[in-house]
Write an enzyme that holds these catalytic residues in place. Structure first.
Site, PDB file in Angstrom:
ATOM      1  N   HIS A  25      -6.033   0.452   2.827  1.00 54.88           N
ATOM      2  CA  HIS A  25      -4.899   0.867   3.667  1.00 54.88           C
ATOM      3  C   HIS A  25      -4.691   2.392   3.637  1.00 54.88           C
ATOM      4  O   HIS A  25      -4.029   2.928   4.519  1.00 54.88           O
ATOM      5  CB  HIS A  25      -3.609   0.204   3.189  1.00 54.88           C
ATOM      6  N   TYR A  55      -4.588 -10.536   9.991  1.00 53.73           N
ATOM      7  CA  TYR A  55      -5.547 -10.281   8.908  1.00 53.73           C
ATOM      8  C   TYR A  55      -6.938 -10.806   9.254  1.00 53.73           C
ATOM      9  O   TYR A  55      -7.920 -10.067   9.249  1.00 53.73           O
ATOM     10  CB  TYR A  55      -5.075 -10.959   7.612  1.00 53.73           C
ATOM     11  N   ASP A  95       8.679  -9.559  10.579  1.00 50.97           N
ATOM     12  CA  ASP A  95       8.072 -10.337   9.501  1.00 50.97           C
ATOM     13  C   ASP A  95       7.354 -11.581  10.058  1.00 50.97           C
ATOM     14  O   ASP A  95       6.407 -12.081   9.447  1.00 50.97           O
ATOM     15  CB  ASP A  95       9.187 -10.746   8.528  1.00 50.97           C
ATOM     16  N   HIS A 132      -8.174  -4.021  -0.992  1.00 52.10           N
ATOM     17  CA  HIS A 132      -7.368  -4.138   0.224  1.00 52.10           C
ATOM     18  C   HIS A 132      -6.314  -3.021   0.297  1.00 52.10           C
ATOM     19  O   HIS A 132      -6.242  -2.292   1.293  1.00 52.10           O
ATOM     20  CB  HIS A 132      -6.707  -5.517   0.269  1.00 52.10           C
ATOM     21  N   GLU A 133      -5.534  -2.897  -0.758  1.00 52.24           N
ATOM     22  CA  GLU A 133      -4.456  -1.882  -0.714  1.00 52.24           C
ATOM     23  C   GLU A 133      -5.040  -0.471  -0.660  1.00 52.24           C
ATOM     24  O   GLU A 133      -4.507   0.397   0.025  1.00 52.24           O
ATOM     25  CB  GLU A 133      -3.508  -2.040  -1.909  1.00 52.24           C
ATOM     26  N   GLU A 173      -3.750  -4.448   9.490  1.00 50.75           N
ATOM     27  CA  GLU A 173      -4.242  -5.457   8.540  1.00 50.75           C
ATOM     28  C   GLU A 173      -5.664  -5.945   8.824  1.00 50.75           C
ATOM     29  O   GLU A 173      -6.437  -6.152   7.893  1.00 50.75           O
ATOM     30  CB  GLU A 173      -3.275  -6.634   8.457  1.00 50.75           C
ATOM     31  N   GLU A 196       0.805  -1.228   0.000  1.00 51.94           N
ATOM     32  CA  GLU A 196       0.000   0.000   0.000  1.00 51.94           C
ATOM     33  C   GLU A 196       0.835   1.274   0.000  1.00 51.94           C
ATOM     34  O   GLU A 196       0.555   2.195   0.780  1.00 51.94           O
ATOM     35  CB  GLU A 196      -0.927  -0.031   1.219  1.00 51.94           C
TER      36      GLU A 196
HETATM   37  N1  BES Z   1       1.064  -4.379   3.792  1.00 46.66           N
HETATM   38  C1  BES Z   1       0.801  -5.678   3.292  1.00 46.66           C
HETATM   39  C2  BES Z   1       2.026  -6.399   2.832  1.00 46.66           C
HETATM   40  C3  BES Z   1       3.099  -6.568   3.889  1.00 46.66           C
HETATM   41  C4  BES Z   1       2.785  -6.840   5.211  1.00 46.66           C
HETATM   42  C5  BES Z   1       4.420  -6.481   3.539  1.00 46.66           C
HETATM   43  C6  BES Z   1       3.807  -6.999   6.160  1.00 46.66           C
HETATM   44  C7  BES Z   1       5.422  -6.638   4.474  1.00 46.66           C
HETATM   45  C8  BES Z   1       5.111  -6.890   5.798  1.00 46.66           C
HETATM   46  C9  BES Z   1      -0.237  -5.647   2.160  1.00 46.66           C
HETATM   47  O1  BES Z   1      -1.223  -4.701   2.347  1.00 46.66           O
HETATM   48  C10 BES Z   1      -0.941  -6.955   2.157  1.00 46.66           C
HETATM   49  O2  BES Z   1      -1.579  -7.252   3.131  1.00 46.66           O
HETATM   50  N2  BES Z   1      -0.845  -7.700   1.078  1.00 46.66           N
HETATM   51  C11 BES Z   1      -1.557  -8.946   0.927  1.00 46.66           C
HETATM   52  C12 BES Z   1      -2.862  -8.650   0.218  1.00 46.66           C
HETATM   53  C13 BES Z   1      -4.009  -9.514   0.539  1.00 46.66           C
HETATM   54  C14 BES Z   1      -4.317  -9.658   1.988  1.00 46.66           C
HETATM   55  C15 BES Z   1      -5.244  -9.025  -0.210  1.00 46.66           C
HETATM   56  C16 BES Z   1      -0.693  -9.870   0.100  1.00 46.66           C
HETATM   57  O3  BES Z   1       0.345  -9.436  -0.368  1.00 46.66           O
HETATM   58  O4  BES Z   1      -1.043 -11.018  -0.086  1.00 46.66           O
HETATM   59 ZN    ZN Z   2      -2.527  -5.290   3.922  1.00 44.64          ZN
END
Ligand code: BES
Ligand code: ZN
Length: 647
Positions: A343, A429, A421, A339-340, A362, A315
């Site tokens: 955010h 989520y 991480d 989703h993005e 999330e 995002e």
């Molecule tokens: N912000 C996250 C990706 C992220 C989280 C990167 C933690 C590094 C550390 C992004 O918004 C996300 O949640 N992406 C998901 C999307 C899905 C839930 C629709 C993905 O990449 O799968």
């Molecule tokens: Zn996310």
């Protein structure tokens, strides 16, 4: 008041007084007034009427910075990007706010970032690199006096800076030019610029970036829409953002406007498909604003990156970074865009104070995402998404409990001494989502929507801790008896899934279940009734097929439905679970091709894990050896661990 003790010997706390701190609330009020056009009087009234004297105290264990002593407020970034040496040489000049007794300001760095010189207000100054830590990197400690205004750091990155992926032309769609993208969340920003890298520390930025001619550079900022002649670009981000939302990407990409506030960047060979797939972006933005208030970032664009991008989406403000694996041809995977986009409120506007509070980013975003999807496509559609999320959640919770890691099933995490991480799981989520859904059910949709709208507005450009959120809940929509009745503390601070989890119920999936049962009872695959199934129904079907399927049954399914040839990344990844575990060899070539091309961790982890768990570790390692150079460091790190890969 929330206050967490820091356990190591460099104690600090980041204290932000909201509501009762003159400076903070004054800044906030004028920002809100300026951006969303409400007058100052109204905002002031709002603050008073809430009568919340909230003190947000938090302790971010994942940054060396001590912002209560000396903190950055603005960055001027002047950078030169060299694809030959895979390095970025830059000067980062910060405006700083320094407290009375400060003698130093601390920045985070990582992965051999080389600091060449540091100037404070134009004078060379002493600096030193501290002791490195495996996860946190190395602090850069700069001597400073309380009167300091500007700190200029000249540095260069190393080719293995973990946020940055350098791609050869072969790894792109057009195959004609190299590509670069960064992925800063959670704590990788520090690998490409020295920074106070905590989500609770915000700054505005301007940038000047020099790239090879013929390429377009883009950031999480006001962006160009066409290439410059000489490869020089300027950027500006006027709203304060935390470091994890700093992003840069460079490639031979074009821009196409989609709506009044939305557009898409993609390589030319992908543009037509991408523009079709994401044609509803503007509608999503309109729906989102209708739910929770005005979009605060002016434009919402998305760039389709090469397939090595380790996430589905990221995002980055004003410019979401996205994987091409959501281009399915039928607009079926666009929940990721919702989703993005969501955010832009939950996360980018109201930001988790530390990575322990990640669910505030999330969980809220998944809730908001599904509300956007519901307003565009209806309840049945959103309920399928919720049901798929529920299945993911059950699997994740079971996995953690089996591994004796129940603490990682709490919404509020404890990531002290660990890589943040590790907190990226379905707990934040989906458990987060279901908790918010429970709140909605408890107080009613109308009241809950009003609460959320106000929450985003009154906390815009601020940080949020779990504890302050709990106070918000108690002060606004839940009396203490109800808070107890719904077991809110167990949801937030306890393990597993409380009994009152609102289990989703999808009529559409009931119909799919009936077809699975028919297949199990001997109906031929091609006789199954699958009229107008969306990819969600197909995904549910594939996921819930019996685990043991003979070669003949696998072949029958494949012949009837063409799963091995599927262009839908979700469906094919779910199918690989069966092809691996049932030794369905005809899918191996397609699987290998997928793993070599796609670096999205969400697909890699279960696929390699299935090979490992079903006695095919040698095959997994062989494919990984070939595929690994195509992956971004975050995917490499996870797969290295999973497969015991030695560098
Ligand atoms: N912000 C996250 C990706 C992220 C989280 C990167 C933690 C590094 C550390 C992004 O918004 C996300 O949640 N992406 C998901 C999307 C899905 C839930 C629709 C993905 O990449 O799968
Ligand atoms: Zn996310």
């Amino acid at each position: 008041m929330a206050s967490i003790k820091r356990s190591n010997n460099a104690p600090f706390s980041n204290t932000i007084l909201s509501m009762n701190n003159l400076k903070t609330s004054a800044i906030c009020i004028s920002l809100i007034a300026g951006l969303i056009g409400c007058n100052t009087k109204q905002s002031e009234k709002k603050v008073e009427s809430k009568k919340e004297e909230t003190v947000v105290t938090f302790d971010d264990k994942h940054t060396y910075a001590e912002p209560s002593i000396a903190k950055i407020t603005h960055l001027e970034w002047d950078a030169d990007v060299d694809f030959d040496s895979k390095t970025i040489s830059a000067t980062a000049t910060y405006d700083v706010e320094v407290s009375e007794n400060a003698t130093e300001i601390i920045f985070d760095t990582k992965d051999s970032l080389q600091v060449k010189s540091v100037m404070v207000d134009g004078q060379a100054t002493n600096f030193k690199m501290g002791t490195p830590d495996k996860f946190l990197g190395t602090p850069l400690i700069v001597e400073i006096s309380p009167t300091a205004k500007k700190v200029a750091i000249e540095y260069s990155t190393s080719p293995n800076a973990s946020a940055v992926q350098w791609l050869s032309p072969q790894q792109t769609a057009n195959k004609t030019a190299p590509f670069l993208f960064t992925q800063s969340q959670a704590i990788l920003a520090r690998s490409w610029f020295p920074i106070q890298d905590g989500p609770g520390i915000r700054f505005t930025y301007n940038a000047k970036v020099k790239v090879p001619a013929g390429m377009l550079a883009l950031m999480s900022a006001e962006n160009p829409t066409a290439k410059s002649d000489d490869g020089s670009y300027s950027f500006s981000m006027k709203q304060p953002v935390p470091a994890y939302l700093m992003a840069l990407t460079i490639g031979d990409v074009e821009y196409k406007k989609l709506g009044d506030h939305t557009g898409i960047y993609a390589e030319s060979s992908l543009m037509e498909k991408a523009a079709y797939e994401f044609a509803e972006m503007e509608d999503m933005l309109v729906a989102a604003e209708k739910l929770y208030g005005k979009y605060q970032w002016e434009v919402y664009d998305m760039i389709i990156l090469p397939p090595s991008f380790p996430f589905g989406g990221m995002e980055n403000p004003r410019l979401t970074f996205a994987t091409p694996t959501i281009i399915a041809g039928d607009r079926s995977l666009t929940a990721l865009v919702a989703h993005e986009l969501a955010h832009s409120w939950s996360g980018n506007l109201v930001t988790n104070a530390t990575w322990d509070d990640f669910w505030l980013n999330e969980g809220f975003t998944v809730y908001f995402e599904r509300r956007i999807m519901e307003s565009l496509y209806g309840k049945d559609y959103a309920e399928m998404l919720a049901q798929l999320g529920y299945q993911d959640l059950l699997g994740t919770v079971d996995g953690y409990i089996e591994d004796n890691q129940a603490r990682d099933t709490h919404l509020k995490l404890d990531l002290d001494g660990r890589d943040p991480d590790d907190g990226m799981s379905d707990i934040a989520y989906e458990k987060g989502y279901f908790f918010l859904r429970l709140l909605e059910n408890t107080v009613g949709r109308e009241k809950f929507d009003g609460f959320l709208k106000d929450y985003f507005q009154s906390n815009a450009f601020k940080v949020m801790t779990t504890e302050v959120f709990v106070n918000h809940l108690k002060n606004n929509i839940l009396d203490s008896a109800t808070y107890e009745t719904i077991n809110a503390d167990a949801w937030i601070y306890g393990p597993g899934l409380p009994e009152n989890l609102p289990v989703p119920n999808s009529n559409k999936f009931e119909l799919v279940n009936a077809q699975i049962a028919a297949f199990e009872n001997g109906t031929a695959a091609k006789k199954l009734e699958t009229p107008d199934w969306t990819s969600h129904e197909w995904l549910h079907f594939v996921r819930n097929l019996p685990a043991d399927l003979s070669f003949t049954k696998m072949k029958e399914l494949d012949n009837a439905f063409g799963f091995t040839k599927s262009g839908n990344s979700e469906v094919i990844a779910a199918w690989f679970q069966h092809t691996i575990r049932n030794n369905y060899v005809p899918a191996n070539a397609r699987m290998k091709e997928f793993l070599i091309n796609v670096g999205r961790r969400k697909f890699l982890t279960p696929t390699y894990a299935a090979m490992k768990e079903s006695g095919k570790l040698a095959m997994a390692k062989e494919i990984y050896n070939e595929a690994r150079p195509n992956y971004h460091s975050v995917s490499q790190q996870t797969m290295d661990e999973l497969l015991g890969y030695k560098k």
